[in-house]
Scaffold this active site. Structure first.
Site, PDB file in Angstrom:
ATOM      1  N   VAL A 369       8.095   0.550  -3.572  1.00 35.27           N
ATOM      2  CA  VAL A 369       8.315   1.842  -4.208  1.00 35.27           C
ATOM      3  C   VAL A 369       7.222   2.103  -5.231  1.00 35.27           C
ATOM      4  O   VAL A 369       6.711   3.222  -5.346  1.00 35.27           O
ATOM      5  CB  VAL A 369       9.707   1.884  -4.881  1.00 35.27           C
ATOM      6  CG1 VAL A 369       9.909   3.194  -5.630  1.00 35.27           C
ATOM      7  CG2 VAL A 369      10.801   1.717  -3.834  1.00 35.27           C
ATOM      8  N   ASP A 370       6.829   1.066  -5.979  1.00 35.20           N
ATOM      9  CA  ASP A 370       5.814   1.254  -7.017  1.00 35.20           C
ATOM     10  C   ASP A 370       4.484   1.708  -6.421  1.00 35.20           C
ATOM     11  O   ASP A 370       3.884   2.683  -6.874  1.00 35.20           O
ATOM     12  CB  ASP A 370       5.643  -0.018  -7.844  1.00 35.20           C
ATOM     13  CG  ASP A 370       5.495  -1.272  -6.999  1.00 35.20           C
ATOM     14  OD1 ASP A 370       5.592  -1.175  -5.759  1.00 35.20           O
ATOM     15  OD2 ASP A 370       5.296  -2.357  -7.575  1.00 35.20           O
ATOM     16  N   ASP A 371       4.022   1.026  -5.377  1.00 30.06           N
ATOM     17  CA  ASP A 371       2.775   1.433  -4.726  1.00 30.06           C
ATOM     18  C   ASP A 371       2.893   2.837  -4.129  1.00 30.06           C
ATOM     19  O   ASP A 371       1.991   3.672  -4.265  1.00 30.06           O
ATOM     20  CB  ASP A 371       2.402   0.446  -3.619  1.00 30.06           C
ATOM     21  CG  ASP A 371       1.725  -0.808  -4.155  1.00 30.06           C
ATOM     22  OD1 ASP A 371       1.381  -0.829  -5.347  1.00 30.06           O
ATOM     23  OD2 ASP A 371       1.545  -1.762  -3.377  1.00 30.06           O
ATOM     24  N   VAL A 374       2.724   5.615  -6.922  1.00 32.88           N
ATOM     25  CA  VAL A 374       1.421   5.873  -7.541  1.00 32.88           C
ATOM     26  C   VAL A 374       0.456   6.475  -6.530  1.00 32.88           C
ATOM     27  O   VAL A 374      -0.416   7.274  -6.898  1.00 32.88           O
ATOM     28  CB  VAL A 374       0.825   4.597  -8.176  1.00 32.88           C
ATOM     29  CG1 VAL A 374       1.678   4.129  -9.335  1.00 32.88           C
ATOM     30  CG2 VAL A 374       0.614   3.493  -7.167  1.00 32.88           C
TER      31      VAL A 374
END
Length: 650
Positions: A369-371, A374
């Site tokens: 989710v983080d990648d 961003v």
């Protein structure tokens, strides 16, 4: 404020425009200098020595003696030793018992004499801290492979866990993808309970590091704390349950003769093979590869088999060598670093249509989710027309589907399970975090804002469908409620992927700002956070926060100023305050003063950060990256410049 900082006062003057432009110009020269293969950015992710010690242990398990590059590994491990003889989990932290035990064993394997000064000091620290019996679970498992711990002193991890269906509350898919990559090869290893040779030979009760035991006759010490389990004031039913299950498994021989064991082991090996990247590593992380190799060998693969050789080659690609020696990185993050650098370039005022920004990157097996968030943010910042891309719609829907039941997001999986904290696997859990939830809210707010300015005819993609936008609206509403519940009473939020309160607070405010219009509730949340940010500004104009805040709330926002923390604070304040606010001016002046030439090619300038500001697992693994302390200040300076131009042109 940090009580130990110098008495340098804040510079509240308005930063001269020519200095701001010069700083951004030098930073951009450095940015392009750091670009790799003319397509992406990434830098070494510095961490503690345990990642490297595991490399030494692997070579010893494989019988590769003398260990390749032994002197280089030895030099690096010694370079990280503290004055008191210990090794910390991060620079400027206190010595850590598990890290110190692993470093001691690695150095002894590498041939360092126990009587030398470095080993004597290390041994004194370890014994004073309670000895090797106090080591963490993963250290116990590593040491059990050499007969330094009895296998029964480590948790029983039945391989049948892989057979449990996703419908059950406890199954491997309740863990993050990184956690699964770590756990599944361990299921194979703990089934076989191998004992490998050390320089003094092979023994199930090896005395190679008996000098680290306060009582070498008590190597069956439990990994559960009896005081925490049976103290009337601290008893926890869930922890007590798992302790009982572990005891039962011990009496049952760990179920190693259970009829389904062969099937479970076969499933584990197949899972490992199916989830390897084509180059042979796990998605972006190195620690599981060590255990993958051992698991494959224990299940009949030879060291010359293609998959084992591929794994060894992958591990070598994670190594880094310089004047301090040779070390292993825990992870590489080209997707994360490239996306954030792209966003920084756009914030700086650089041409958003530069051909070098048009190249894309992907992550095959381990999307996070983080990648994903961003990347979504960088795409929309670079060109708002990207909202018409089918990629944006699919990414948004996938992120919506990854939302946890509490309304927040975790990095890898929908796994909101606080009870996992009570198990030996607690270090493998990734639940919702305020920082990541703030990033998602920011991305969703931007999507909704761009979509509101376009007609449905203009949005010629799946995003134009009510289902997608409706899902984003619903997910955003739940996320706002989650952040409201998670906000601390004194204003900030606690984070995970940056240490700790300043990072999370900046991310949360940046997300909430998109939903503040007409919502007094959200405005009050932001105002409270901004007030706290201003309160903890240091006398030098910057902001900082030590890793102590991860475990001590009183240390929130306190520590020597760093480029990253200062940039996060400035970006937070810019969401709420006039850019000419005194605190913002002081922060910008601090970044301008701290910029320096750190480029090896002497092209451009950046910001050096010695403190660890990132983390991959709170309390056990912290990270430091030069590239992250570069793009965050660029973002802050660029947004400040844009805000000033907008304010005074109006």
């Amino acid at each position: 404020m940090d009580p130990d900082q110098s008495q340098e006062t804040r510079d509240f003057s308005r930063p001269p425009e020519h200095l701001l432009n010069q700083s951004l110009s030098l930073a951009m020269d450095y940015t392009w200098d750091k670009m790799q293969l003319e397509e992406h950015w990434r830098d070494e992710a510095l961490c503690n020595v345990t990642i490297t010690t595991e490399q030494v242990f692997l070579f010893q398990c494989l019988g590769k003696t003398p260990i390749p590059d032994a002197e280089l590994y030895k030099r690096y491990i010694l370079s990280e030793q503290k004055e008191d003889g210990s090794w910390p989990i991060a620079t400027k932290c206190h010595g850590d018992i598990s890290t110190s035990c692993e470093a001691y064993l690695a150095l002894k394997i590498l041939g360092l004499s126990p009587s030398c000064q470095e080993m004597t000091k290390a041994r004194q620290f370890i014994l004073k801290a309670g000895g090797v019996a106090k080591a963490r679970i993963l250290t116990r498992i590593s040491f059990a492979r050499f007969g330094l711990f009895h296998w029964d002193a480590a948790p029983h991890l039945p391989a049948e866990l892989i057979l449990l269906p996703p419908s059950l509350k406890f199954n491997i898919y309740r863990l993050s993808s990184q956690a699964r990559s770590t756990l599944i090869p361990l299921l194979v290893i703990t089934h076989h309970r191998p004992v490998y040779a050390l320089p003094n030979g092979r023994s199930a009760d090896n005395d190679f590091i008996d000098e680290l035991w306060v009582d070498p006759t008590g190597k069956m010490t439990s990994h559960y704390s009896r005081s925490s389990l049976f103290s009337p004031r601290e008893i926890d039913p869930t922890e007590l349950l798992f302790s009982g299950l572990d005891t039962a498994l011990s009496y049952l021989g760990g179920l190693r003769r259970f009829p389904l064991r062969k099937k479970a082991l076969r499933y584990c090996i197949q899972w490992i093979l199916n989830n390897l990247e084509p180059p042979g590593d796990c998605p972006g992380i190195s620690p599981p590869v060590h255990n993958n190799i051992l698991a494959l060998l224990l299940e009949g693969f030879s060291q010359n088999s293609p998959m084992v050789k591929l794994g060894m080659e992958a591990i070598e690609r994670f190594t880094h060598q310089d004047e301090t020696g040779k070390r292993l990185q825990s992870c590489v993050s080209p997707v994360w670093d490239t996306a954030l650098m792209t966003r920084a370039i756009c914030d700086s005022g650089w041409n958003k249509h530069d051909a070098r920004l048009e190249k894309s990157h992907y992550n095959n097996f381990g999307p996070g989710v983080d990648d994903s968030v961003v990347v979504l943010l960088s795409m929309l910042h670079q060109n708002s027309s990207n909202i018409e891309s089918d990629t944006v719609a699919r990414a948004a829907m996938w992120i919506c589907g990854m939302q946890n039941s509490d309304g927040g997001w975790g990095a890898f999986s929908n796994n909101y399970n606080q009870w996992l904290n009570k198990t030996p696997l607690k270090a493998l859990r990734h639940s919702s975090t305020a920082d990541l939830t703030g990033h998602v809210l920011e991305a969703f707010g931007m999507v909704l804002n761009i979509a509101s300015r376009k007609s449905s005819e203009d949005l010629g993609s799946r995003l134009a469908q009510t289902k997608v936008l409706g899902a984003i609206v619903t997910a955003s509403q739940r996320a706002v409620r989650y952040l409201a519940q998670e906000q601390e009473g004194f204003g900030p939020w606690y984070g995970c992927w940056g240490a700790s309160y300043l990072y999370a607070t900046s991310a949360a405010v940046s997300g909430l700002a998109w939903f503040a219009d007409g919502d007094n509730w959200v405005k009050e949340m932001i105002a409270s956070a901004v007030s706290w940010i201003k309160e903890v500004q240091n006398l030098d104009g910057g902001w900082g926060e030590g890793l102590e805040s991860c475990n001590d709330q009183q240390m929130a926002g306190r520590g020597p100023s760093t480029p990253s923390h200062t940039a996060w604070a400035i970006m937070c304040l810019l969401e709420e305050l006039d850019p000419d606010d005194a605190s913002i001016r002081a922060g910008i002046n601090h970044l301008l003063a701290e910029q320096q030439d750190v480029s090896l090619k002497r092209e451009g300038a950046s910001w050096e950060e010695l403190n660890y500001a990132g983390t991959d697992s709170l309390g056990s693994l912290y990270l430091r990256s030069q590239v992250s302390s570069h793009y965050f200040p660029i973002m802050a300076l660029g947004r400040y410049k844009k805000a000033m131009l907008c304010t005074y042109s109006n």
